[in-house]
Design an enzyme around this catalytic site. Structure first.
Site, short mmCIF file in Angstrom:
data_model
loop_
_atom_site.label_atom_id
_atom_site.label_comp_id
_atom_site.label_asym_id
_atom_site.label_seq_id
_atom_site.Cartn_x
_atom_site.Cartn_y
_atom_site.Cartn_z
N MET A 267 -49.47 19.75 20.48
CA MET A 267 -48.51 20.55 19.72
C MET A 267 -49.13 21.88 19.34
O MET A 267 -50.27 21.94 18.86
CB MET A 267 -48.05 19.79 18.48
CG MET A 267 -47.15 20.57 17.55
SD MET A 267 -45.59 21.02 18.37
CE MET A 267 -45.07 22.41 17.33
N HIS A 299 -51.53 25.19 28.16
CA HIS A 299 -50.12 25.18 27.75
C HIS A 299 -50.01 25.54 26.26
O HIS A 299 -49.22 26.41 25.88
CB HIS A 299 -49.53 23.79 28.02
CG HIS A 299 -48.12 23.60 27.58
ND1 HIS A 299 -47.08 23.44 28.47
CD2 HIS A 299 -47.56 23.51 26.36
CE1 HIS A 299 -45.95 23.27 27.81
NE2 HIS A 299 -46.22 23.30 26.52
N GLU A 300 -50.80 24.86 25.43
CA GLU A 300 -50.72 25.11 23.99
C GLU A 300 -51.23 26.51 23.64
O GLU A 300 -50.70 27.16 22.74
CB GLU A 300 -51.49 24.05 23.21
CG GLU A 300 -51.09 22.62 23.52
CD GLU A 300 -49.59 22.37 23.48
OE1 GLU A 300 -48.90 22.97 22.63
OE2 GLU A 300 -49.09 21.57 24.30
N HIS A 303 -48.61 29.09 24.11
CA HIS A 303 -47.62 29.07 23.02
C HIS A 303 -48.01 29.98 21.86
O HIS A 303 -47.15 30.35 21.06
CB HIS A 303 -47.47 27.65 22.48
CG HIS A 303 -46.45 26.82 23.18
ND1 HIS A 303 -45.17 27.25 23.42
CD2 HIS A 303 -46.52 25.54 23.68
CE1 HIS A 303 -44.48 26.28 24.03
NE2 HIS A 303 -45.29 25.24 24.20
N GLU A 322 -40.93 25.97 26.15
CA GLU A 322 -41.66 24.97 26.92
C GLU A 322 -41.76 25.33 28.40
O GLU A 322 -42.79 25.10 29.04
CB GLU A 322 -41.02 23.59 26.74
CG GLU A 322 -40.99 23.12 25.30
CD GLU A 322 -42.38 23.09 24.65
OE1 GLU A 322 -43.40 23.08 25.37
OE2 GLU A 322 -42.44 23.11 23.41
#
Length: 848
Positions: A267, A299-300, A303, A322
């Site tokens: 997350m 990926h995180e 973000h 996403e």
């Protein structure tokens, strides 16, 4: 879950009234095992005289003070919302409450390590769960500064979004006062606390700032924590993203914390990313898992810009968060790490997920209608992540990578610390590329369903191509035909197997597109549609190319081309165009030569699924035995200590079914048989035991002994999985009741479901059809969303794959109207069974 929803209209109405500035939040973590103290002071402006509400799920609200006036908690609080009447232009609200520790992976999760009885806490807030920890206007467009004060045992590590201050210590209790965050949404705030082991490093950002880096894990897992590798991957990601986005990292530090009983992969909390402990490898794992960890780290990190610096206004643009992170992390993995084949992995994993999701009755446009929080929950799916990422990859190919990155950079700079809608991004991409994107958005983002592309090839007597037509079709329920940028690859056998000898790239649109560019070329042995995987579409091969692939997929030199053929074969199997028995033949014949870990992993899993639920019932036992025999032979023949050897052994343990298989498993686990280079470590020993248990060759005594030897959280999860594998009606019912009749931690529920889902002989599992359908409504009504979804999906006896199961599920669906989110989950489960039944009928006619 009753009363916990929030509609988009309610959020819009509240945002029209309220503008938040700051939160001061004090959390007292010294209050015992069930609750913690939560005091929240919110400062916000509002329309004078208006009324609204603030969100807070708590055990007890002790006081509510609005602008110095004490409100009666019994009158304004219903346990989910606190009403705020007669607001002023400028407001200060203080709420004092007892909030509840969770064991579901939502809110503030509390875990006790069985190894040393230490307590570990972490938060998980996306989508609507910061309200479980403090009072908050729980919607992404009401950004604010958040200042946390945490009271906890002084020996603990306490981590949040801002750099950790030195605590004020009073005996055994410490108080940490964190500085205010930038303007961020509540769902990316975070708190992690406990006796975590801490590793430190740092890097210099593109704007010259020194960014502290941290990696954290539990004490009992610290010997397995390869922090240096995480730091190295992170630094590569920082350099890649700062260079291509042309925007420095927006926060003050970057901590990565590996947390117990974590529901998801990770997350993107701002500067405080939380990960599943599955990425701490205490035993050997497939290379696919190692690569996935790298993709998740990146990926995180992506973000931090897309989602955290700039955030969607409402959850209908969740896909953009996403999908962008999926695309960006795959690009960074391929170009900035040793995992250069990341786009092959993307095809084998993400696209397979997306194609499956897009063919379910619940499919939806990428830009989905999100009416409320319940809609958000069910739309965390393969459309949001994988289809969106695939379509972004296609968009990048269309507008060009440099204009795309220029548009992104302008978007980040223009909207920093704000909220946006999709049109804001498209505006910047149009300006950078000169492409008009309104029609593209309509066709690709606002319609559902996946197209299928088929080549129709004509040649003369000398094998020269006289005509190539690409036929595009769409499912009846989602009839949109879309424009695609695709390539056709020509492959012939050479010294290194099938090699590409020619490639033609072009645009197609409509039901038929004639490709004049290939006319006059010699027909290849294998004509591969969607070469290089540019398009998001299911593809088929022409008859001659199918025959070439069936004979020689393992000889295709390029891993991505192989993955495309594997994917086409599996998709055709799912669609009933290829019999499941034939697909099993294909995998058995060619999987020995597969070099890509995720492709191999996917093909083996699909072969096992085909044997268990897609072949005709009268052929199931023989198919399962044949797959088990093949995997054991492949394991014995594989290179010592190779990824393939490991995967073949674990696959064999999964589907072993005969006395000979049982003997091989037992001898391997006991050490009487060995494979060169294969270590029977803790987790592999559990998997071999699973194989024995699900064949009735081991039971409670062996499971208890293994758990006693591995008295860890991982061991407890493995033990419940093994117990759920016991192949008797009594064993299945005991496992089912253990999580339905009692509220158990999230990972115990998950691992119970993993055990129940696996059955070579589904007769024992069939006894759960009635209890399952009788329990669904109570589960939905009494559990949190995360746990309800885990139970409803994980306990469904899908391995039965029978008309009896399908009829029972149809009857439940037709019984009465139920909440949309619940109905969607069950319809998806039914669709899998109906597809299996269709494939069983197709397989029954194999060879006719």
């Amino acid at each position: 879950m009753p009363g916990e929803n929030l509609t988009r209209q309610e959020a819009a109405d509240r945002a029209a009234i309220v503008s938040t500035r700051s939160y001061d939040i004090t959390l007292d973590l010294t209050r015992g095992e069930e609750v913690f103290g939560s005091t929240t002071t919110v400062r916000f402006s509002a329309q004078e005289g208006a009324s609204t509400f603030i969100d807070h799920i708590s055990r007890t609200v002790h006081s509510v003070t609005l602008n110095g006036v004490e409100l009666d908690p019994t009158e304004v609080n219903d346990g989910v919302r606190i009403q705020l009447p007669d607001l002023q232009a400028e407001n200060e609200l203080t709420i004092v409450s007892d909030a509840i520790y969770m064991n579901t992976g939502e809110g503030l999760h509390r875990f006790v390590d069985p190894v040393d009885d230490e307590v570990y806490l972490y938060t998980q807030f996306e989508v609507p769960d910061s309200r479980r920890v403090f009072a908050v206007f729980e919607q992404p467009d009401l950004k604010a500064e958040f200042s946390f004060t945490v009271i906890a045992p002084s020996r603990w590590k306490v981590v949040s979004n801002q750099p950790t201050p030195e605590p004020t210590v009073d005996g055994e209790v410490g108080t940490w006062r964190f500085g205010p965050t930038p303007q961020i949404s509540s769902y990316i705030t975070a708190l992690v606390a406990g006796p975590y082991v801490e590793y430190r490093d740092e890097l210099v950002s593109s704007d010259g700032r020194t960014i502290p880096l941290g990696v954290f894990c539990r004490e009992s897992l610290s010997e397995y924590m390869d922090a240096d590798y995480i730091f190295e991957t992170t630094k590569r990601g920082f350099e890649f993203f700062e260079k291509h986005f042309d925007v420095p990292y927006p926060f003050d530090k970057y901590d990565q914390l590996f947390c117990p009983e974590y529901n998801m992969g990770a997350m993107e909390n701002a500067g405080c990313v939380t990960f599943t402990e599955a990425y701490i490898f205490r035993s050997k794992v497939a290379d696919a898992m190692k690569e996935r960890r790298v993709v998740t780290v990146l990926h995180e990190l992506a973000h931090m810009w897309f989602g955290d610096l700039v955030t969607m206004q409402w959850w209908n643009d969740l896909w953009l968060n996403e999908s962008f992170a999926e695309w960006a992390s795959t690009l960074a993995t391929a170009e900035a790490t040793e995992w250069e084949g990341a786009w092959t992995t993307f095809n084998a994993l993400e696209k397979t997920w997306a194609y499956r999701q897009d063919q379910l009755p619940s499919t939806h446009p990428i830009v989905a209608e999100i009416r409320d929080l319940d809609d958000v929950m069910v739309n965390f799916d393969g459309i949001t992540y994988a289809k969106g990422g695939s379509v972004l990859k296609q968009l990048v190919a269309w507008v060009g990578i440099e204009p795309f990155m220029q548009g992104l950079s302008a978007y980040f700079k223009k909207h920093a610390w704000g909220n946006t809608v999709l049109a804001d991004l498209l505006t910047e991409l149009e300006a950078a590329s000169g492409r008009e994107l309104t029609e593209w958005s309509k066709l690709w983002l606002e319609t559902a369903g996946v197209n299928t592309l088929r080549p129709r090839l004509e040649t003369d007597g000398a094998g020269t191509i006289t005509k190539l037509v690409i036929e595009q079709s769409a499912p009846a329920d989602y009839p949109t035909l879309r424009p695609h940028r695709i390539a056709v690859g020509f492959y012939n056998r050479g010294h290194n197997g099938f090699e590409r000898v020619d490639r033609v790239e072009f645009d197609i649109d409509g039901a038929q597109t004639e490709v004049s560019e290939v006319v006059g070329k010699q027909r290849p042995e294998l004509l591969l549609l969607n070469d290089d995987d540019l398009a998001y579409a299911k593809v088929r091969l022409d008859d001659d190319s199918w025959r070439a692939a069936w004979d020689g997929v393992s000889e295709i030199h390029d891993p991505l081309a192989r993955a495309l053929v594997w994917g086409a074969a599996w998709d055709a199997t799912r669609d009933g165009e290829i019999a499941a028995s034939d697909y099993i033949d294909l995998v058995i014949k060619h999987i020995h030569a597969e070099t890509e870990s995720t492709t191999l992993r996917s093909a083996v899993a699909q072969m096992i699924q085909a044997a268990r639920v897609y072949v005709a019932p009268e052929r199931r036992a023989a198919a399962v035995e044949r797959v088990g025999n093949a995997l054991w032979t492949l394991a014995q023949q594989a290179e010592a200590d190779s990824d393939a050897q490991f995967q073949f052994v674990t696959g064999f343990a999964n589907i072993a079914s005969t006395d000979e298989h049982i003997a091989a498993l037992r001898a391997l686990r006991d050490g009487r048989t060995s494979l060169e280079g294969l270590e029977i470590d803790t987790d592999l020993s559990w998997q071999l035991l699973d194989g024995l248990v699900h064949n009735g060759a081991a039971g409670e005594a062996e499971i208890s002994a293994a758990h006693e030897e591995d008295n860890t959280a991982n061991g407890a999860q493995a033990a419940v999985r093994a117990r759920a594998l016991i192949p008797t009606p009594e064993g299945k019912r005991a496992a089912f009741d253990s999580v339905v009749l009692e509220e158990t931690p999230n990972m115990i529920v998950r691992y119970t479901g993993l055990g129940l889902a696996r059955a070579n002989d589904p007769s024992a599992l069939a006894t759960l059809i009635e209890p399952y359908h009788s329990a669904i409504d109570t589960i939905w009504e009494q559990r949190s969303y995360q746990m309800a979804e885990e139970l409803i999906k994980g306990l469904y006896p899908s391995s039965v794959a029978s008309e009896e199961l399908a009829d029972a599920t149809r009857a439940w669906l037709n019984e009465r109207e139920r909440p949309a989110g619940l109905t969607r989950l069950v319809r998806e489960l039914l669709d899998d069974v109906e597809r299996a039944l269709s494939n069983q009928r197709r397989d029954a006619h194999t060879g006719e």
